[in-house]
Design an enzyme around this catalytic site. Structure first.
Site, PDB file in Angstrom:
ATOM      1  N   ARG A 116       2.877   7.073  -3.706  1.00  0.00           N
ATOM      2  CA  ARG A 116       3.216   6.394  -4.955  1.00  0.00           C
ATOM      3  C   ARG A 116       3.036   7.414  -6.067  1.00  0.00           C
ATOM      4  O   ARG A 116       2.552   8.518  -5.857  1.00  0.00           O
ATOM      5  CB  ARG A 116       2.312   5.184  -5.207  1.00  0.00           C
ATOM      6  CG  ARG A 116       2.748   3.856  -4.602  1.00  0.00           C
ATOM      7  CD  ARG A 116       3.956   3.199  -5.273  1.00  0.00           C
ATOM      8  NE  ARG A 116       4.047   3.359  -6.710  1.00  0.00           N
ATOM      9  CZ  ARG A 116       3.481   2.550  -7.613  1.00  0.00           C
ATOM     10  NH1 ARG A 116       2.781   1.504  -7.205  1.00  0.00           N
ATOM     11  NH2 ARG A 116       3.629   2.776  -8.909  1.00  0.00           N
ATOM     12  N   ASP A 133      -4.311   0.830  -4.635  1.00  0.00           N
ATOM     13  CA  ASP A 133      -4.186   1.990  -5.516  1.00  0.00           C
ATOM     14  C   ASP A 133      -5.193   3.091  -5.219  1.00  0.00           C
ATOM     15  O   ASP A 133      -4.867   4.270  -5.282  1.00  0.00           O
ATOM     16  CB  ASP A 133      -4.366   1.572  -6.984  1.00  0.00           C
ATOM     17  CG  ASP A 133      -3.114   0.937  -7.555  1.00  0.00           C
ATOM     18  OD1 ASP A 133      -2.030   1.167  -6.995  1.00  0.00           O
ATOM     19  OD2 ASP A 133      -3.225   0.212  -8.556  1.00  0.00           O
ATOM     20  N   GLU A 181      -1.566   5.966 -18.906  1.00  0.00           N
ATOM     21  CA  GLU A 181      -0.403   6.525 -18.206  1.00  0.00           C
ATOM     22  C   GLU A 181       0.625   7.109 -19.175  1.00  0.00           C
ATOM     23  O   GLU A 181       1.817   6.785 -19.127  1.00  0.00           O
ATOM     24  CB  GLU A 181       0.220   5.462 -17.309  1.00  0.00           C
ATOM     25  CG  GLU A 181      -0.705   5.041 -16.191  1.00  0.00           C
ATOM     26  CD  GLU A 181      -0.148   3.950 -15.296  1.00  0.00           C
ATOM     27  OE1 GLU A 181      -0.660   3.784 -14.173  1.00  0.00           O
ATOM     28  OE2 GLU A 181       0.806   3.249 -15.712  1.00  0.00           O
ATOM     29  N   ARG A 237      10.139  -5.034 -11.840  1.00  0.00           N
ATOM     30  CA  ARG A 237      10.443  -3.607 -11.792  1.00  0.00           C
ATOM     31  C   ARG A 237      11.707  -3.375 -10.970  1.00  0.00           C
ATOM     32  O   ARG A 237      11.674  -2.861  -9.855  1.00  0.00           O
ATOM     33  CB  ARG A 237       9.254  -2.844 -11.223  1.00  0.00           C
ATOM     34  CG  ARG A 237       8.012  -2.955 -12.095  1.00  0.00           C
ATOM     35  CD  ARG A 237       6.802  -2.303 -11.456  1.00  0.00           C
ATOM     36  NE  ARG A 237       5.632  -2.418 -12.332  1.00  0.00           N
ATOM     37  CZ  ARG A 237       4.433  -1.915 -12.051  1.00  0.00           C
ATOM     38  NH1 ARG A 237       4.238  -1.269 -10.904  1.00  0.00           N
ATOM     39  NH2 ARG A 237       3.431  -2.062 -12.900  1.00  0.00           N
ATOM     40  N   TYR A 296       7.660   3.099 -11.758  1.00  0.00           N
ATOM     41  CA  TYR A 296       7.213   3.977 -12.833  1.00  0.00           C
ATOM     42  C   TYR A 296       8.345   4.930 -13.231  1.00  0.00           C
ATOM     43  O   TYR A 296       9.261   5.206 -12.458  1.00  0.00           O
ATOM     44  CB  TYR A 296       6.018   4.806 -12.383  1.00  0.00           C
ATOM     45  CG  TYR A 296       4.685   4.097 -12.412  1.00  0.00           C
ATOM     46  CD1 TYR A 296       4.585   2.716 -12.487  1.00  0.00           C
ATOM     47  CD2 TYR A 296       3.494   4.820 -12.361  1.00  0.00           C
ATOM     48  CE1 TYR A 296       3.355   2.082 -12.514  1.00  0.00           C
ATOM     49  CE2 TYR A 296       2.255   4.200 -12.386  1.00  0.00           C
ATOM     50  CZ  TYR A 296       2.193   2.831 -12.459  1.00  0.00           C
ATOM     51  OH  TYR A 296       0.975   2.205 -12.479  1.00  0.00           O
TER      52      TYR A 296
END
Length: 470
Positions: free
Chosen positions: A116, A149, A276, A368, A402
């Site tokens: 990821r 994560d 981020e 997303r 992302y």
């Protein structure tokens, strides 16, 4: 000729051939010794000759073994000059495909890492894709549960841009479940965050060697950009967050030289949330467009000067670029405050173009999926809603994720300005699909002087995999 004479004759011929063969081997050995002896290598049969050319292009490595030459070309940078990176960002009319790794499609049968948070960063001679592995491969039992994560198995690794995240070409960078990386013109610097949530540590590597650390100061999941940090005239800058993802946290800017921290400053941003950040150099400063996981569907903007002074606010544009978000028509925009009252969010980016802004966003307002990039006239400085360009990169029938920014340095592009580029992560597997794993691939785009047609450069893997059917 009687039988005995035949036997004697055949035996004599065979013996003669054996003697002749032995003599040939003796002569061969003598000649080899004489030839290698004249080479002046003191009887060593293997030697490596390295010729360095002053072209800052490559080392030609020649391995000589007896009469066999193997030539290997090794990318080389003289390491003597820091990149300037004080140039302005090039004006882009559109974005053209730079690379696509197709990692998940290849991973159905290839040895591909479960990853990821891929991102791209460039040196004077190459761009590399960095990614956080899960310490497992696609279509393997260890891929189970990789929607998580943070784990002790996650590592930052890299490949040349465009290559899939495969086990044969990947280079280890750091132990990390959150990371950033950039090149100062001499060596790569990486920052890898790992450890327990309450006492995480960021280990800084320079040239592959650990050089400094940042310990968690708030005790709540220390984390960093998940995209390229920014180096200007030898000093490298990055942003870190420590604290809750859905309310007020603490934020810091760090500055390092050759992997050692030489400055830091706390960001005062009461009522706002930063994490981020997607950063890039522009006109001698670092410009960042970040994620607000608390309330805003507009994105925080952070502009950092070399002395670590900063300006912080929100992207002014009257069109939201975070996800989830409301309708464009209902959004007013603000340069100073979070707007929209939609939490969580997703990592994203924007590029200043004078007073305009290019900003990326998912096409879906709630999930997303899909991806587009919009140019908003005066959107960097005003709450403008005027779209002057739009380009679709992933259609809304396919997953995205992302996204982040980087630039091509002038040493690499040959231009007199910094080429703006971005990448889009395309997440597959859990939680949206019926698999035991979560991973992603990416598409990378760079700014050009022409408009580029809409298309969908989506992931394209057919799921589920064999491991998901067991």
């Amino acid at each position: 000729m009687n039988p005995n004479q035949k036997i004697i004759t055949i035996g004599s011929i065979s013996l003669g051939l054996v003697v002749f063969n032995v003599l040939l081997h003796v002569v061969s050995i003598i000649v080899t010794v004489l030839v290698l002896g004249k080479g002046g290598n003191n009887g060593i049969c293997n030697e490596t000759v390295v010729r360095e050319y002053n072209e800052t292009v490559r080392i030609e490595k020649v391995t000589q073994w007896h009469n066999t030459n193997v030539v290997e070309y090794v990318p080389y940078w003289n390491g003597g000059t820091y990149m300037n990176n004080t140039e302005a960002i090039c004006d882009a009319k559109g974005f053209a495909p730079f690379s696509k790794d197709n990692g998940i499609r290849i991973g159905s049968r290839g040895h591909i890492f479960v990853i990821r948070e891929p991102f791209v960063s460039c040196s004077p001679i190459e761009c590399r894709t960095f990614f956080l592995t899960q310490g497992s491969l696609l279509n393997d039992k260890h891929s189970n549960g990789t929607v998580k994560d943070r784990s002790p198995f996650r590592t930052l690794m890299s490949v040349e841009v465009g290559q899939s995240p495969n086990v044969y070409q990947a280079r280890f960078e750091a132990v990390a479940w959150s990371a950033t990386a950039c090149h100062d013109g001499k060596k790569w610097m990486t920052v890898g965050v790992t450890g327990p949530d309450s006492k995480a540590v960021a280990v800084i590597h320079y040239g592959g060697v650990p050089t400094d650390v940042v310990n968690s100061w708030a005790g709540d999941i220390l984390r960093t950009q998940e995209s390229s940090c920014t180096c200007i005239q030898g000093d490298c800058y990055w942003v870190m967050t420590d604290g809750p993802a859905n309310r007020q946290a603490q934020y810091r800017i760090y500055k390092a030289n050759q992997g050692r921290i030489i400055g830091q400053t706390d960001i005062s941003f009461n009522g706002g949330h930063i994490e981020e950040c997607s950063c890039y150099p522009n006109d001698g400063k670092v410009e960042c467009v970040c994620r607000d996981g608390w309330t805003g569907t507009n994105r925080p903007v952070l502009v950092i000067s070399p002395d670590l002074s900063y300006r912080v606010g929100y992207l002014c544009a009257g069109i939201p670029s975070d996800t989830p978000r409301g309708e464009d028509t209902q959004f007013t925009g603000s340069c100073t405050s979070p707007m929209g009252n939609q939490g969580y969010g997703v990592k994203g980016f924007g590029f200043r173009q004078g007073t305009d802004v290019w900003m990326g966003r998912t096409i879906s307002r709630t999930s997303r999926s899909g991806f587009e990039i919009l140019r908003i006239k005066n959107g960097w400085t005003q709450t403008s809603k005027e779209q002057i360009r739009k380009q679709v990169v992933v259609d809304n029938l396919n997953w995205s994720g992302y996204s982040g920014s980087f630039t091509l340095p002038v040493e690499l592009s040959g231009k007199d300005c910094l080429v703006p580029c971005f990448w889009v992560e395309m997440i597959r597997g859990k939680p949206e699909e019926k698999t035991i794993w979560t991973s992603s691939s990416s598409i990378v785009m760079c700014g050009v002087d022409y408009e580029v047609a809409d298309w969908s450069w989506h992931d394209g893997a057919i799921l589920p995999f064999d491991i998901d059917k067991m």
